[in-house]
Motif scaffolding. Sequence first.
Motif, PDB file in Angstrom:
ATOM      1  N   HIS A   9      52.630  38.113  80.432  1.00  0.00           N
ATOM      2  CA  HIS A   9      52.522  36.720  80.885  1.00  0.00           C
ATOM      3  C   HIS A   9      51.568  35.969  79.944  1.00  0.00           C
ATOM      4  CE1 HIS A   9      54.577  37.772  84.618  1.00  0.00           C
ATOM      5  NE2 HIS A   9      53.832  38.866  84.648  1.00  0.00           N
ATOM      6  N   GLY A  10      51.557  34.656  80.063  1.00  0.00           N
ATOM      7  CA  GLY A  10      50.575  33.858  79.311  1.00  0.00           C
ATOM      8  C   GLY A  10      50.912  33.688  77.844  1.00  0.00           C
ATOM      9  N   MET A  11      52.206  33.858  77.470  1.00  0.00           N
ATOM     10  CA  MET A  11      52.560  33.709  76.054  1.00  0.00           C
ATOM     11  C   MET A  11      53.348  32.428  75.828  1.00  0.00           C
ATOM     12  SD  MET A  11      53.071  37.736  75.166  1.00  0.00           S
ATOM     13  CE  MET A  11      52.561  37.553  73.456  1.00  0.00           C
ATOM     14  N   LYS A  12      52.891  31.364  76.466  1.00  0.00           N
ATOM     15  CA  LYS A  12      53.572  30.068  76.342  1.00  0.00           C
ATOM     16  C   LYS A  12      53.675  29.644  74.881  1.00  0.00           C
ATOM     17  CE  LYS A  12      52.951  28.016  80.853  1.00  0.00           C
ATOM     18  NZ  LYS A  12      52.434  26.952  81.688  1.00  0.00           N
ATOM     19  N   GLY A  13      54.838  29.152  74.518  1.00  0.00           N
ATOM     20  CA  GLY A  13      55.012  28.631  73.167  1.00  0.00           C
ATOM     21  C   GLY A  13      55.318  29.687  72.131  1.00  0.00           C
ATOM     22  N   GLN A  18      57.032  34.982  66.016  1.00  0.00           N
ATOM     23  CA  GLN A  18      55.926  35.691  66.670  1.00  0.00           C
ATOM     24  C   GLN A  18      56.439  36.873  67.493  1.00  0.00           C
ATOM     25  OE1 GLN A  18      54.255  32.223  68.588  1.00  0.00           O
ATOM     26  NE2 GLN A  18      52.546  32.104  67.125  1.00  0.00           N
ATOM     27  N   LEU A  19      57.582  36.689  68.155  1.00  0.00           N
ATOM     28  CA  LEU A  19      58.154  37.795  68.928  1.00  0.00           C
ATOM     29  C   LEU A  19      58.549  38.938  67.995  1.00  0.00           C
ATOM     30  CD1 LEU A  19      59.136  38.862  71.696  1.00  0.00           C
ATOM     31  CD2 LEU A  19      61.357  37.826  71.194  1.00  0.00           C
ATOM     32  N   ALA A  40      63.599  43.283  73.495  1.00  0.00           N
ATOM     33  CA  ALA A  40      62.603  42.358  74.033  1.00  0.00           C
ATOM     34  C   ALA A  40      63.236  40.989  74.227  1.00  0.00           C
ATOM     35  CB  ALA A  40      61.408  42.251  73.083  1.00  0.00           C
ATOM     36  N   TRP A  41      62.767  40.298  75.239  1.00  0.00           N
ATOM     37  CA  TRP A  41      63.267  38.963  75.557  1.00  0.00           C
ATOM     38  C   TRP A  41      62.071  38.077  75.883  1.00  0.00           C
ATOM     39  CZ3 TRP A  41      64.918  43.522  77.739  1.00  0.00           C
ATOM     40  CH2 TRP A  41      66.224  43.927  77.433  1.00  0.00           C
ATOM     41  N   ALA A  42      62.111  36.821  75.451  1.00  0.00           N
ATOM     42  CA  ALA A  42      60.979  35.942  75.713  1.00  0.00           C
ATOM     43  C   ALA A  42      61.412  34.573  76.203  1.00  0.00           C
ATOM     44  CB  ALA A  42      60.138  35.778  74.444  1.00  0.00           C
ATOM     45  N   ASP A  43      60.631  34.056  77.126  1.00  0.00           N
ATOM     46  CA  ASP A  43      60.775  32.687  77.612  1.00  0.00           C
ATOM     47  C   ASP A  43      59.534  31.907  77.194  1.00  0.00           C
ATOM     48  OD1 ASP A  43      61.094  30.321  78.932  1.00  0.00           O
ATOM     49  OD2 ASP A  43      60.765  31.151  80.945  1.00  0.00           O
ATOM     50  N   PRO A  44      59.620  31.160  76.089  1.00  0.00           N
ATOM     51  CA  PRO A  44      58.436  30.441  75.589  1.00  0.00           C
ATOM     52  C   PRO A  44      57.902  29.425  76.596  1.00  0.00           C
ATOM     53  CG  PRO A  44      60.209  30.433  73.952  1.00  0.00           C
ATOM     54  CD  PRO A  44      60.798  30.944  75.224  1.00  0.00           C
TER      55      PRO A  44
ATOM     56  N   VAL B  72      69.199  35.821  94.568  1.00  0.00           N
ATOM     57  CA  VAL B  72      67.977  35.984  93.778  1.00  0.00           C
ATOM     58  C   VAL B  72      67.315  34.621  93.636  1.00  0.00           C
ATOM     59  CG1 VAL B  72      69.031  35.588  91.498  1.00  0.00           C
ATOM     60  CG2 VAL B  72      67.101  37.158  91.699  1.00  0.00           C
ATOM     61  N   THR B  73      65.992  34.604  93.661  1.00  0.00           N
ATOM     62  CA  THR B  73      65.289  33.331  93.480  1.00  0.00           C
ATOM     63  C   THR B  73      64.652  33.230  92.097  1.00  0.00           C
ATOM     64  OG1 THR B  73      63.300  34.288  94.448  1.00  0.00           O
ATOM     65  CG2 THR B  73      64.745  33.059  95.929  1.00  0.00           C
ATOM     66  N   GLU B  74      64.416  34.416  91.476  1.00  0.00           N
ATOM     67  CA  GLU B  74      63.675  34.425  90.214  1.00  0.00           C
ATOM     68  C   GLU B  74      64.644  34.573  89.046  1.00  0.00           C
ATOM     69  OE1 GLU B  74      60.183  37.192  88.386  1.00  0.00           O
ATOM     70  OE2 GLU B  74      60.302  37.156  90.562  1.00  0.00           O
ATOM     71  N   VAL B  75      64.904  33.481  88.343  1.00  0.00           N
ATOM     72  CA  VAL B  75      65.806  33.505  87.189  1.00  0.00           C
ATOM     73  C   VAL B  75      65.095  32.846  86.001  1.00  0.00           C
ATOM     74  CG1 VAL B  75      68.058  32.850  86.255  1.00  0.00           C
ATOM     75  CG2 VAL B  75      67.827  33.321  88.698  1.00  0.00           C
ATOM     76  N   HIS B  76      64.873  33.604  84.942  1.00  0.00           N
ATOM     77  CA  HIS B  76      64.109  33.101  83.796  1.00  0.00           C
ATOM     78  C   HIS B  76      65.010  32.981  82.568  1.00  0.00           C
ATOM     79  CE1 HIS B  76      60.470  34.122  86.011  1.00  0.00           C
ATOM     80  NE2 HIS B  76      61.090  35.246  86.338  1.00  0.00           N
ATOM     81  N   PRO B  77      65.073  31.821  81.952  1.00  0.00           N
ATOM     82  CA  PRO B  77      65.766  31.736  80.660  1.00  0.00           C
ATOM     83  C   PRO B  77      64.983  32.583  79.645  1.00  0.00           C
ATOM     84  CG  PRO B  77      64.537  29.712  81.079  1.00  0.00           C
ATOM     85  CD  PRO B  77      64.410  30.559  82.321  1.00  0.00           C
ATOM     86  N   VAL B  78      65.693  33.311  78.799  1.00  0.00           N
ATOM     87  CA  VAL B  78      65.022  34.079  77.734  1.00  0.00           C
ATOM     88  C   VAL B  78      65.725  33.776  76.415  1.00  0.00           C
ATOM     89  CG1 VAL B  78      63.938  35.922  79.066  1.00  0.00           C
ATOM     90  CG2 VAL B  78      66.350  36.149  78.500  1.00  0.00           C
ATOM     91  N   PRO B  79      65.429  32.580  75.876  1.00  0.00           N
ATOM     92  CA  PRO B  79      66.119  32.148  74.657  1.00  0.00           C
ATOM     93  C   PRO B  79      65.806  33.016  73.437  1.00  0.00           C
ATOM     94  CG  PRO B  79      64.364  30.604  75.258  1.00  0.00           C
ATOM     95  CD  PRO B  79      64.527  31.545  76.406  1.00  0.00           C
ATOM     96  N   LEU B  80      64.659  33.701  73.426  1.00  0.00           N
ATOM     97  CA  LEU B  80      64.331  34.571  72.282  1.00  0.00           C
ATOM     98  C   LEU B  80      64.642  36.009  72.640  1.00  0.00           C
ATOM     99  CD1 LEU B  80      60.841  33.109  71.283  1.00  0.00           C
ATOM    100  CD2 LEU B  80      63.132  32.297  70.693  1.00  0.00           C
TER     101      LEU B  80
END
Lengths: 83, 83
Positions: A9-13, A18-19, A40-44, B72-80
Amino acid sequence: MSKYMDVHHGMKGITADQLREAHRRDLAIEAEEGVHFERAWADPKSGTVYCLSEAPSADAVKRVHAQAGHPVTEVHPVPLTIE
Amino acid sequence: MSKYMDVHHGMKGITADQLREAHRRDLAIEAEEGVHFERAWADPKSGTVYCLSEAPSADAVKRVHAQAGHPVTEVHPVPLTIE
């Protein structure tokens, strides 16, 4: 060996570069702990990063991520997989 | 289309057969929403299930899961992604 999903958590932006660099640092040292980071998957926007690994234990996952500079507290075994 | 990671809670004791059946139900109806569920991982001990999908929106993911019987309530986009 088991599969683990860990959540940062806490990896905004976070950027794609970087990933990739964070993943590269994991790969460079993971063998010391018998871990392999597969995906790995990231949501900026929310700053969330998910990593999927094959590892001997959750602690081994934590040690690699900590040594690579991105410590994680949330590591979940995921023994059931559809891939 | 984007990648999404959704997270189910409260599925303690889920079996491999139950995970496969839940995934099968998603696949049976996902086309109606233009969604494709690609992968899934489950931790029966904590009751957590992670699903990776390609979808037009988080709401589309929610609608398929709800119609398949596991909302499900928790759905996160993971563009990276690193895959």
